[in-house]
Design an enzyme around this catalytic site. Structure first.
Site, PDB file in Angstrom:
ATOM      1  N   LYS A 220       0.845  -1.195   0.000  1.00  0.00           N
ATOM      2  CA  LYS A 220       0.000   0.000   0.000  1.00  0.00           C
ATOM      3  C   LYS A 220       0.877   1.241   0.000  1.00  0.00           C
ATOM      4  O   LYS A 220       1.967   1.250   0.587  1.00  0.00           O
ATOM      5  CB  LYS A 220      -0.909   0.032   1.233  1.00  0.00           C
ATOM      6  CG  LYS A 220      -1.754   1.304   1.345  1.00  0.00           C
ATOM      7  CD  LYS A 220      -2.512   1.381   2.659  1.00  0.00           C
ATOM      8  CE  LYS A 220      -3.225   2.721   2.795  1.00  0.00           C
ATOM      9  NZ  LYS A 220      -3.972   2.845   4.066  1.00  0.00           N
ATOM     10  N   GLU A 265      -8.963  11.640  12.447  1.00  0.00           N
ATOM     11  CA  GLU A 265      -8.112  10.497  12.817  1.00  0.00           C
ATOM     12  C   GLU A 265      -7.217  10.815  14.005  1.00  0.00           C
ATOM     13  O   GLU A 265      -6.413  11.755  13.956  1.00  0.00           O
ATOM     14  CB  GLU A 265      -7.262  10.062  11.621  1.00  0.00           C
ATOM     15  CG  GLU A 265      -6.510   8.773  11.861  1.00  0.00           C
ATOM     16  CD  GLU A 265      -6.205   8.011  10.587  1.00  0.00           C
ATOM     17  OE1 GLU A 265      -5.687   6.885  10.680  1.00  0.00           O
ATOM     18  OE2 GLU A 265      -6.479   8.540   9.488  1.00  0.00           O
TER      19      GLU A 265
END
Length: 475
Positions: A220, A265
């Site tokens: 990723k 977040e």
């Protein structure tokens, strides 16, 4: 890389904290008046920093350690005062001394990572509010009195606060509650352009990133781009922050040294012996939802049933828990994520809770918030997997190919106190105020083998939408 932080002398901080109504009687966000304040606000609660008692700046791979050393030295006088209790007699949270902080994403960024110690911290939580006055005992203003035994007290604090508020009163805009510059006037006075990494450049970077993933170099990658908003009039930063704190109440609205935004977040929150985090990865633009559908059901189906989204999210959770685990005696991370609903997007989210080793309330011998922040940053949510390979590819595709330095974007932002407690979010959904007429926005997306360049570019638009709307642009 040169790291000046190891040679900067630390102040000798002293503080007093007491219960008090919010100045002006309104919410925390209304204390934002000049754009230079620090802020950390969620659901209307949190803290705002006014004025400046001390400031520390550093760069390079040793920036976290340098900040930690400086902060330990700056708070030594308070922590060594055995007459002080870890929790004030009135039960208010022990949060002093306290600094707001923002750290650059990359080790080689030339952008300063900073600790800002406000002169006043105004806090509010669970229906209670308090004031903390922080001074440098070695500063010219207080050195002579401090040598004679003086320490900050409530009477002096209230006199000084009245003076500070008077200094800024004339610069406070009318808190009408409307976004800065709306309607036609916003269109006439604001202009949005590509940044140094253009939209075409971003598509090309995604294509190259996918090729590297398909070749097995990594699993990723998170790629970011920037955009620039220029305003004919000075940007009303306080109003932008007030708008974000209202429209994105479930996020952490932050302001530190020109870095502003509202992040969903949480990298890590440390409170006594407990650490918490909120991991986000997997995004669905709410503008794409068919009219008449049940939003939460629609999002749950498209996010939780999508192998790409689930794979991206699992990588982010594993990245955080693997690095957090050595510092804990127990750790809980649900197998199934939940769908976090925000005004602009839906996210797959997982809340992580851990019990820290060597922590006994406020008298901690184990890791504090800043040490954990260094260990966890950057997670797969903003970098990739494996971390080292992803960071190297980010540098090549963003910096070397296009000249983009993320600076403080996607780095840790938040606050820490003298007891090791603190909260550090990831600086997302935000921007940097470069000068009074110019704001640079950033957004990034997780790239995996199944990523489509056009879809990833569209996701960056969705992630810039909160800041663009708060600025008054219809996005």
């Amino acid at each position: 890389m040169n790291n000046p932080g190891f040679t900067v002398p630390a102040p000798r901080l002293a503080s007093c904290t007491y219960s008090a109504p919010l100045p002006g009687g309104n919410g925390l966000a209304d204390l934002l008046s000049t754009g230079s304040e620090c802020a950390w606000i969620r659901f209307g609660e949190g803290m705002v920093g006014l004025g400046s008692a001390a400031r520390f700046a550093t760069t390079g791979p040793g920036r976290f350690e340098a900040a930690r050393r400086w902060w330990m030295a700056a708070t030594a006088a308070e922590s060594g005062d055995t007459s002080r209790t870890s929790v004030p007699d009135d039960g208010l949270p022990r949060r002093s001394p306290l600094a707001f902080a923002a750290f650059a994403f990359a080790d080689d960024s030339p952008v300063d990572s900073v600790l800002v110690v406000p002169e006043f911290v105004v806090g509010s939580a669970q229906g209670r509010s308090w004031l903390t006055w922080q001074v440098d005992l070695d500063s010219p203003c207080y050195a002579e009195k401090a040598a004679a035994g003086w320490r900050p007290d409530r009477a002096d604090a209230e006199r000084r606060l009245r003076g500070l508020l008077a200094e800024t009163a004339g610069r406070k805009p009318d808190p009408a509650g409307a976004p800065a510059g709306t309607g036609a006037e916003a269109a006439d006075g604001l202009r949005l352009t590509d940044g140094v990494l253009t939209q075409d450049g971003y598509r090309a970077a995604v294509v190259r990133g996918v090729r590297e993933i398909e070749a097995g170099t990594l699993t990723k990658l998170v790629l970011a781009r920037d955009a620039v908003v220029r305003s004919a009039d000075p940007v009303d930063v306080p109003q932008v922050l007030r708008t974000l704190s209202v429209q994105y109440r479930d996020c952490w609205t932050y302001a530190v040294n020109g870095l502003i935004g509202s992040t969903p977040e949480m990298l890590v929150k440390v409170d006594g012996d407990v650490a918490r985090a909120r991991v986000l990865a997997g995004t669905l633009d709410r503008d794409g939802a068919p009219v008449g559908t049940a939003g939460s059901d629609y999002a749950r189906q498209l996010l939780t049933d999508d192998p790409k989204q689930r794979h991206e999210h699992r990588l982010a959770v594993d990245s955080l828990t693997e690095r957090l685990k050595p510092f804990t005696t127990s750790l809980e991370a649900p197998d199934e994520p939940f769908v976090l609903e925000l005004p602009n997007v839906w996210h797959l989210a997982t809340d992580v809770t851990a019990l820290l080793v060597g922590a006994e309330g406020a008298r901690r011998t184990g890791p504090g918030a800043l040490a954990l922040t260094e260990a966890l940053h950057p997670t797969a949510a903003v970098c990739g997997t494996p971390r080292e390979a992803a960071a190297a590819l980010i540098n090549r595709l963003e910096s070397e190919d296009h000249g983009l330095d993320r600076g403080l974007f996607a780095g840790p932002v938040g606050w820490l106190d003298g007891n090791g407690n603190g909260e550090f979010g990831i600086a997302l959904r935000g921007a940097v105020v470069e000068e009074e007429h110019t704001v640079r926005l950033y957004a990034g997306c997780g790239i995996v083998a199944a990523s489509d360049p056009e879809a990833e570019l569209a996701e960056t638009h969705a992630k810039m939408r909160p800041m663009l709307q708060a600025l008054g642009l219809h996005a």
